[in-house]
Design a protein around this motif. Structure first.
Motif, PDB file in Angstrom:
ATOM      1  N   PRO A 166       0.803  -1.225   0.000  1.00 11.02           N
ATOM      2  CA  PRO A 166       0.000   0.000   0.000  1.00 11.02           C
ATOM      3  C   PRO A 166       0.836   1.275   0.000  1.00 11.02           C
ATOM      4  O   PRO A 166       1.847   1.388   0.688  1.00 11.02           O
ATOM      5  N   GLU A 167       0.394   2.208  -0.845  1.00 10.52           N
ATOM      6  CA  GLU A 167       1.005   3.531  -1.004  1.00 10.52           C
ATOM      7  C   GLU A 167       2.405   3.461  -1.600  1.00 10.52           C
ATOM      8  O   GLU A 167       3.143   4.452  -1.577  1.00 10.52           O
ATOM      9  N   GLN A 178      -8.783   2.049  -0.327  1.00  7.63           N
ATOM     10  CA  GLN A 178      -8.941   1.742   1.097  1.00  7.63           C
ATOM     11  C   GLN A 178      -7.676   1.145   1.711  1.00  7.63           C
ATOM     12  O   GLN A 178      -7.609   0.936   2.921  1.00  7.63           O
ATOM     13  N   TYR A 179      -6.663   0.874   0.888  1.00  2.00           N
ATOM     14  CA  TYR A 179      -5.424   0.293   1.397  1.00  2.00           C
ATOM     15  C   TYR A 179      -4.566   1.384   2.037  1.00  2.00           C
ATOM     16  O   TYR A 179      -4.435   2.486   1.507  1.00  2.00           O
ATOM     17  N   LYS A 180      -3.946   1.053   3.175  1.00  2.00           N
ATOM     18  CA  LYS A 180      -3.079   2.000   3.866  1.00  2.00           C
ATOM     19  C   LYS A 180      -1.788   1.298   4.289  1.00  2.00           C
ATOM     20  O   LYS A 180      -1.814   0.160   4.755  1.00  2.00           O
ATOM     21  N   LYS A 181      -0.687   1.996   4.139  1.00  3.58           N
ATOM     22  CA  LYS A 181       0.590   1.429   4.529  1.00  3.58           C
ATOM     23  C   LYS A 181       0.587   1.139   6.024  1.00  3.58           C
ATOM     24  O   LYS A 181       0.192   1.978   6.836  1.00  3.58           O
ATOM     25  N   THR A 202      -7.548  -1.357   8.076  1.00  4.81           N
ATOM     26  CA  THR A 202      -7.374   0.081   7.881  1.00  4.81           C
ATOM     27  C   THR A 202      -8.194   0.866   8.896  1.00  4.81           C
ATOM     28  O   THR A 202      -7.725   1.854   9.468  1.00  4.81           O
ATOM     29  N   GLY A 207      -3.325  -0.795   9.108  1.00  9.93           N
ATOM     30  CA  GLY A 207      -2.839  -0.789   7.743  1.00  9.93           C
ATOM     31  C   GLY A 207      -2.242  -2.121   7.334  1.00  9.93           C
ATOM     32  O   GLY A 207      -2.311  -3.109   8.070  1.00  9.93           O
TER      33      GLY A 207
END
Length: 331
Positions: A166-167, A178-181, A202, A207
């Motif tokens: 993610p990111e 909707q993905y987060k590191k 998330t 994350g």
């Protein structure tokens, strides 16, 4: 096999000379060594096969906007031009020589996907991601025969959402917003349920480190166990989520691996798991070719029990995975 079908799968003589001199056990170990190729990040360079096609073009636009380092693509007969302001190459081998990608995203129709995968294996692309479903089983048998003769290329898919850090890097069709590191590694047979697990982790602020969709194909290039091996060693991953379903034995192999892992370390990473399909009727395919419960298959509840007995925390649905994982990490 017809002559035309044979040509689709024919590899160069030098390829076979390099890779057919080892034993089956050794070849399996060598392919296991490619699990490290699943570690993608912001520096990962990606190409597309079928680059100028409608599906690849739309996906590439979104993926470039996401920040993934796309360095070009392959479209036979169109090499030498540009597409989306990026170079187009005639072959994957040409792309490897001039763009040195780490990943090839295969966006070609199912009937041509095996040929595209094999071309990337021959060119020694470290990671190949194939999202197409309905690739003929016989085609995938040949792909696996070739995969097990080499130690350079790892395959994710087919019939999967892909893989994402993610990111940093997205290779596939997942709804990335909707993905987060973060620090949770997710490996899943089901694309849809992996999205729910992502939303859950998330929402509680955890994350994800890497999310790997192994896909629901009968013959996946990367399994639940392979994903676990990646996450066991990955320093950024603090907790692991495993999502299985009916069909096949991937969950049982994952359970064996979890058991051995927990015995081998004093501070094992927490693992949350679920197995979908407890109410699935016998003999009916539930969404894709691999999700079918026959008289020869292990029921979902038995798979869940195996994972639980191995030390994973079993939850009934992915919506509570984030909350459950957060409590495990805090404790």
């Amino acid at each position: 096999m017809s002559i035309s079908a044979f040509k689709v799968f024919r590899c160069s003589p030098s390829f076979w000379r390099r890779h057919l001199s080892t034993s089956a056990a050794q070849r399996s170990r060598e392919y296991d060594g490619t699990i490290r190729n699943l570690r993608i990040d912001k520096n990962t360079k990606v190409i597309y096969q079928g680059f100028t096609g409608k599906a690849a073009t739309a996906n590439a636009r979104d993926t470039i906007a996401y920040g993934t380092n796309i360095v070009g693509g392959v479209s036979p007969g169109k090499g030498g031009c540009t597409h989306l302001d990026l170079p187009v190459f005639h072959t994957v081998d040409e792309a490897m020589r001039f763009a040195t990608p780490h990943v090839s995203a295969v966006f070609v129709p199912a009937q041509f996907a095996a040929k595209a995968i094999i071309e990337s294996i021959e060119a020694e692309v470290p990671l190949v991601v194939s999202v197409a479903e309905h690739i003929p089983v016989h085609d995938m048998l040949r792909v696996h025969e070739i995969l097990r003769t080499q130690s350079k290329t790892r395959l994710v898919g087919p019939n999967c959402p892909g893989i994402i850090a993610p990111e940093q890097c997205r290779v596939g069709i997942m709804p990335y917003k909707q993905y987060k590191k973060g620090n949770i590694g997710i490996v899943s047979k089901s694309g849809t349920l992996s999205y729910e697990a992502v939303g859950s982790t998330t929402s509680v602020g955890l994350g994800q480190s890497i999310v790997l969709g192994m896909g629901g194909d009968l013959l996946p290039g990367t399994t639940l166990a392979d994903g676990l091996k990646l996450f066991f060693e990955d320093e950024e991953t603090k907790g692991i989520i495993v999502i299985g379903e009916i069909g096949g034995t991937a969950e049982l192999k994952a359970a064996d691996l979890i058991r051995e892992y927990r015995k081998s370390t004093h501070h094992p990473k927490p693992i949350v798991a679920m197995v979908a399909g407890r109410t699935a009727p016998h003999g009916r395919i539930m969404g894709h070719a691999g999700a079918v419960l026959t008289s020869r298959d292990v029921p979902a509840e038995i798979k869940a029990k195996a994972l639980g007995d191995a030390g994973a925390i079993i939850v009934p649905h992915p919506g509570i995975m984030g909350e459950t994982m957060k409590k495990l990490l805090e404790s």
